[in-house]
Scaffold this motif. Sequence first.
Motif, PDB file in Angstrom:
ATOM      1  N   MET A   1       0.840  -1.186   0.000  1.00  0.00           N
ATOM      2  CA  MET A   1       0.000   0.000   0.000  1.00  0.00           C
ATOM      3  C   MET A   1       0.877   1.238   0.000  1.00  0.00           C
ATOM      4  O   MET A   1       1.824   1.337   0.784  1.00  0.00           O
ATOM      5  CB  MET A   1      -0.912   0.013   1.244  1.00  0.00           C
ATOM      6  CG  MET A   1      -1.793   1.253   1.348  1.00  0.00           C
ATOM      7  SD  MET A   1      -2.744   1.308   2.886  1.00  0.00           S
ATOM      8  CE  MET A   1      -3.905  -0.017   2.621  1.00  0.00           C
ATOM      9  N   SER A   2       0.559   2.178  -0.859  1.00  0.00           N
ATOM     10  CA  SER A   2       1.293   3.436  -0.912  1.00  0.00           C
ATOM     11  C   SER A   2       0.572   4.463  -0.060  1.00  0.00           C
ATOM     12  O   SER A   2      -0.599   4.747  -0.285  1.00  0.00           O
ATOM     13  CB  SER A   2       1.398   3.933  -2.362  1.00  0.00           C
ATOM     14  OG  SER A   2       2.067   5.164  -2.422  1.00  0.00           O
ATOM     15  N   VAL A   3       1.257   4.985   0.930  1.00  0.00           N
ATOM     16  CA  VAL A   3       0.643   5.883   1.897  1.00  0.00           C
ATOM     17  C   VAL A   3       1.408   7.191   1.953  1.00  0.00           C
ATOM     18  O   VAL A   3       2.639   7.211   1.984  1.00  0.00           O
ATOM     19  CB  VAL A   3       0.637   5.256   3.319  1.00  0.00           C
ATOM     20  CG1 VAL A   3      -0.047   6.179   4.302  1.00  0.00           C
ATOM     21  CG2 VAL A   3      -0.036   3.907   3.295  1.00  0.00           C
ATOM     22  N   GLU A   4       0.672   8.291   1.984  1.00  0.00           N
ATOM     23  CA  GLU A   4       1.312   9.584   2.151  1.00  0.00           C
ATOM     24  C   GLU A   4       0.831  10.219   3.432  1.00  0.00           C
ATOM     25  O   GLU A   4      -0.339  10.107   3.796  1.00  0.00           O
ATOM     26  CB  GLU A   4       0.971  10.520   0.987  1.00  0.00           C
ATOM     27  CG  GLU A   4       1.801  11.778   1.018  1.00  0.00           C
ATOM     28  CD  GLU A   4       1.055  12.991   0.497  1.00  0.00           C
ATOM     29  OE1 GLU A   4       1.717  13.984   0.231  1.00  0.00           O
ATOM     30  OE2 GLU A   4      -0.170  12.942   0.389  1.00  0.00           O
ATOM     31  N   TRP A   5       1.743  10.844   4.134  1.00  0.00           N
ATOM     32  CA  TRP A   5       1.343  11.671   5.272  1.00  0.00           C
ATOM     33  C   TRP A   5       1.679  13.100   4.944  1.00  0.00           C
ATOM     34  O   TRP A   5       2.666  13.386   4.265  1.00  0.00           O
ATOM     35  CB  TRP A   5       2.036  11.242   6.568  1.00  0.00           C
ATOM     36  CG  TRP A   5       3.527  11.241   6.495  1.00  0.00           C
ATOM     37  CD1 TRP A   5       4.332  10.183   6.179  1.00  0.00           C
ATOM     38  CD2 TRP A   5       4.406  12.354   6.720  1.00  0.00           C
ATOM     39  NE1 TRP A   5       5.644  10.556   6.189  1.00  0.00           N
ATOM     40  CE2 TRP A   5       5.724  11.882   6.512  1.00  0.00           C
ATOM     41  CE3 TRP A   5       4.207  13.684   7.060  1.00  0.00           C
ATOM     42  CZ2 TRP A   5       6.832  12.702   6.643  1.00  0.00           C
ATOM     43  CZ3 TRP A   5       5.320  14.503   7.187  1.00  0.00           C
ATOM     44  CH2 TRP A   5       6.612  14.011   6.987  1.00  0.00           C
ATOM     45  N   GLU A   6       0.861  14.027   5.402  1.00  0.00           N
ATOM     46  CA  GLU A   6       1.087  15.451   5.143  1.00  0.00           C
ATOM     47  C   GLU A   6       1.668  16.087   6.381  1.00  0.00           C
ATOM     48  O   GLU A   6       1.168  15.904   7.475  1.00  0.00           O
ATOM     49  CB  GLU A   6      -0.225  16.144   4.780  1.00  0.00           C
ATOM     50  CG  GLU A   6      -0.052  17.508   4.169  1.00  0.00           C
ATOM     51  CD  GLU A   6       0.344  18.560   5.171  1.00  0.00           C
ATOM     52  OE1 GLU A   6       1.207  19.388   4.855  1.00  0.00           O
ATOM     53  OE2 GLU A   6      -0.202  18.563   6.279  1.00  0.00           O
ATOM     54  N   ARG A   7       2.731  16.824   6.173  1.00  0.00           N
ATOM     55  CA  ARG A   7       3.429  17.438   7.293  1.00  0.00           C
ATOM     56  C   ARG A   7       2.587  18.521   7.950  1.00  0.00           C
ATOM     57  O   ARG A   7       2.147  19.452   7.321  1.00  0.00           O
ATOM     58  CB  ARG A   7       4.737  18.074   6.822  1.00  0.00           C
ATOM     59  CG  ARG A   7       5.472  18.809   7.941  1.00  0.00           C
ATOM     60  CD  ARG A   7       6.612  19.614   7.373  1.00  0.00           C
ATOM     61  NE  ARG A   7       7.263  20.373   8.413  1.00  0.00           N
ATOM     62  CZ  ARG A   7       6.863  21.567   8.829  1.00  0.00           C
ATOM     63  NH1 ARG A   7       5.797  22.107   8.306  1.00  0.00           N
ATOM     64  NH2 ARG A   7       7.525  22.200   9.770  1.00  0.00           N
ATOM     65  N   CYS A   8       2.411  18.390   9.263  1.00  0.00           N
ATOM     66  CA  CYS A   8       1.766  19.461   9.997  1.00  0.00           C
ATOM     67  C   CYS A   8       2.840  20.427  10.483  1.00  0.00           C
ATOM     68  O   CYS A   8       4.026  20.176  10.350  1.00  0.00           O
ATOM     69  CB  CYS A   8       0.989  18.912  11.192  1.00  0.00           C
ATOM     70  SG  CYS A   8       1.983  17.997  12.373  1.00  0.00           S
ATOM     71  N   TYR A  28       3.949  -1.092   3.678  1.00  0.00           N
ATOM     72  CA  TYR A  28       3.659   0.230   3.144  1.00  0.00           C
ATOM     73  C   TYR A  28       4.837   0.793   2.348  1.00  0.00           C
ATOM     74  O   TYR A  28       5.997   0.544   2.673  1.00  0.00           O
ATOM     75  CB  TYR A  28       3.344   1.213   4.281  1.00  0.00           C
ATOM     76  CG  TYR A  28       2.215   0.772   5.173  1.00  0.00           C
ATOM     77  CD1 TYR A  28       0.900   0.837   4.724  1.00  0.00           C
ATOM     78  CD2 TYR A  28       2.463   0.285   6.454  1.00  0.00           C
ATOM     79  CE1 TYR A  28      -0.142   0.426   5.531  1.00  0.00           C
ATOM     80  CE2 TYR A  28       1.428  -0.126   7.270  1.00  0.00           C
ATOM     81  CZ  TYR A  28       0.125  -0.060   6.807  1.00  0.00           C
ATOM     82  OH  TYR A  28      -0.907  -0.468   7.601  1.00  0.00           O
ATOM     83  N   VAL A  29       4.497   1.549   1.330  1.00  0.00           N
ATOM     84  CA  VAL A  29       5.475   2.395   0.637  1.00  0.00           C
ATOM     85  C   VAL A  29       5.154   3.820   1.048  1.00  0.00           C
ATOM     86  O   VAL A  29       4.147   4.381   0.623  1.00  0.00           O
ATOM     87  CB  VAL A  29       5.377   2.221  -0.898  1.00  0.00           C
ATOM     88  CG1 VAL A  29       6.374   3.151  -1.587  1.00  0.00           C
ATOM     89  CG2 VAL A  29       5.620   0.770  -1.294  1.00  0.00           C
ATOM     90  N   ALA A  30       5.988   4.378   1.898  1.00  0.00           N
ATOM     91  CA  ALA A  30       5.699   5.685   2.491  1.00  0.00           C
ATOM     92  C   ALA A  30       6.096   6.817   1.556  1.00  0.00           C
ATOM     93  O   ALA A  30       7.049   6.712   0.788  1.00  0.00           O
ATOM     94  CB  ALA A  30       6.425   5.821   3.822  1.00  0.00           C
ATOM     95  N   ARG A  31       5.355   7.900   1.676  1.00  0.00           N
ATOM     96  CA  ARG A  31       5.646   9.118   0.936  1.00  0.00           C
ATOM     97  C   ARG A  31       5.206  10.284   1.810  1.00  0.00           C
ATOM     98  O   ARG A  31       4.158  10.232   2.432  1.00  0.00           O
ATOM     99  CB  ARG A  31       4.871   9.125  -0.382  1.00  0.00           C
ATOM    100  CG  ARG A  31       5.121  10.339  -1.258  1.00  0.00           C
ATOM    101  CD  ARG A  31       4.181  10.374  -2.443  1.00  0.00           C
ATOM    102  NE  ARG A  31       4.364   9.247  -3.345  1.00  0.00           N
ATOM    103  CZ  ARG A  31       3.641   9.080  -4.454  1.00  0.00           C
ATOM    104  NH1 ARG A  31       2.703   9.974  -4.777  1.00  0.00           N
ATOM    105  NH2 ARG A  31       3.851   8.042  -5.229  1.00  0.00           N
ATOM    106  N   GLY A  32       6.008  11.329   1.861  1.00  0.00           N
ATOM    107  CA  GLY A  32       5.685  12.467   2.706  1.00  0.00           C
ATOM    108  C   GLY A  32       5.578  13.756   1.926  1.00  0.00           C
ATOM    109  O   GLY A  32       6.181  13.905   0.858  1.00  0.00           O
ATOM    110  N   LEU A  33       4.812  14.693   2.468  1.00  0.00           N
ATOM    111  CA  LEU A  33       4.697  16.034   1.893  1.00  0.00           C
ATOM    112  C   LEU A  33       5.113  17.034   2.955  1.00  0.00           C
ATOM    113  O   LEU A  33       4.520  17.085   4.039  1.00  0.00           O
ATOM    114  CB  LEU A  33       3.260  16.312   1.448  1.00  0.00           C
ATOM    115  CG  LEU A  33       2.961  17.738   0.973  1.00  0.00           C
ATOM    116  CD1 LEU A  33       3.757  18.070  -0.283  1.00  0.00           C
ATOM    117  CD2 LEU A  33       1.468  17.915   0.707  1.00  0.00           C
ATOM    118  N   VAL A  34       6.158  17.801   2.662  1.00  0.00           N
ATOM    119  CA  VAL A  34       6.642  18.811   3.595  1.00  0.00           C
ATOM    120  C   VAL A  34       6.526  20.183   2.953  1.00  0.00           C
ATOM    121  O   VAL A  34       6.416  20.304   1.734  1.00  0.00           O
ATOM    122  CB  VAL A  34       8.095  18.540   4.025  1.00  0.00           C
ATOM    123  CG1 VAL A  34       8.192  17.229   4.783  1.00  0.00           C
ATOM    124  CG2 VAL A  34       9.025  18.515   2.817  1.00  0.00           C
TER     125      VAL A  34
END
Length: 250
Positions: A1-8, A28-34
């Motif tokens: 599963m490809s999961v993204e978390w958004e930076r707070c 999981y295949v992690a991806r982040g947004l900063v």
Amino acid sequence: MSVEWERCRCVARCKLVYKKLKERSDQYVARGLVRTEESKQSIGGADDLYVGDIRDADSILPAIQGIDALIILTSAVPKMKPGFDPTKGGRPEFYFEDGSYPEQVDWIGQKNQIDAAKAAGVKQIVLVGSMGGTDLNNPLNKLGNGNILVWKRKAEQYLADSGIPYTIIRAGGLQDKEGGNRELLIGKDDELLKTETRTIARPDVAEVCIQALQFEEAKFKAFDLASKPEGTGKPTKDFKALFSQITTRF
């Protein structure tokens, strides 16, 4: 599963989610947004960290494309006005920087993420909010005149109406303590705020975010989350049973 978390703006919580996802690379295949290159480097500078501004819908599209699930941890953070002296009594005053008010971050920013996720065919969104939203006079709303809980609830309702399977976690007071050592508590309508069990360790919130991706019982659910004091009760290990307690969709 490809999961993204958004930076707070609260970097600690986001790092925890990212770290936990990376530790489970078999799942999981992690991806982040900063938000900035500086933030990206502070987290490690990996290629799976995208830079974008949630207030600018177009800038976040590359991070959203191709993911299966999205964890939203966005939160506007007030700053204390300079000059406060605790030795003289009184209360500190707070403000939000231009462009970083709750309306812009917790409403417009979250709405942009939800819209992008829906367009990209994301299968589930986990959104972390805060307890206290049932009370317009909650002190958090008065900080910097930002009405932060009002805008958070508006975004939560938008997600619930979006048609995307969702999990809305309204966390209690966040503590910088180790996770996995406490019995977690589920509540609704801010009932937990009336008890002594209204706080939770940041790592426990991060763990619940990730566990919510694994169980159907967590979908289309909204709930308050806190924990018993360490040493009281049994540490929560059965998350399916935890999510099964939830009866509220919003």
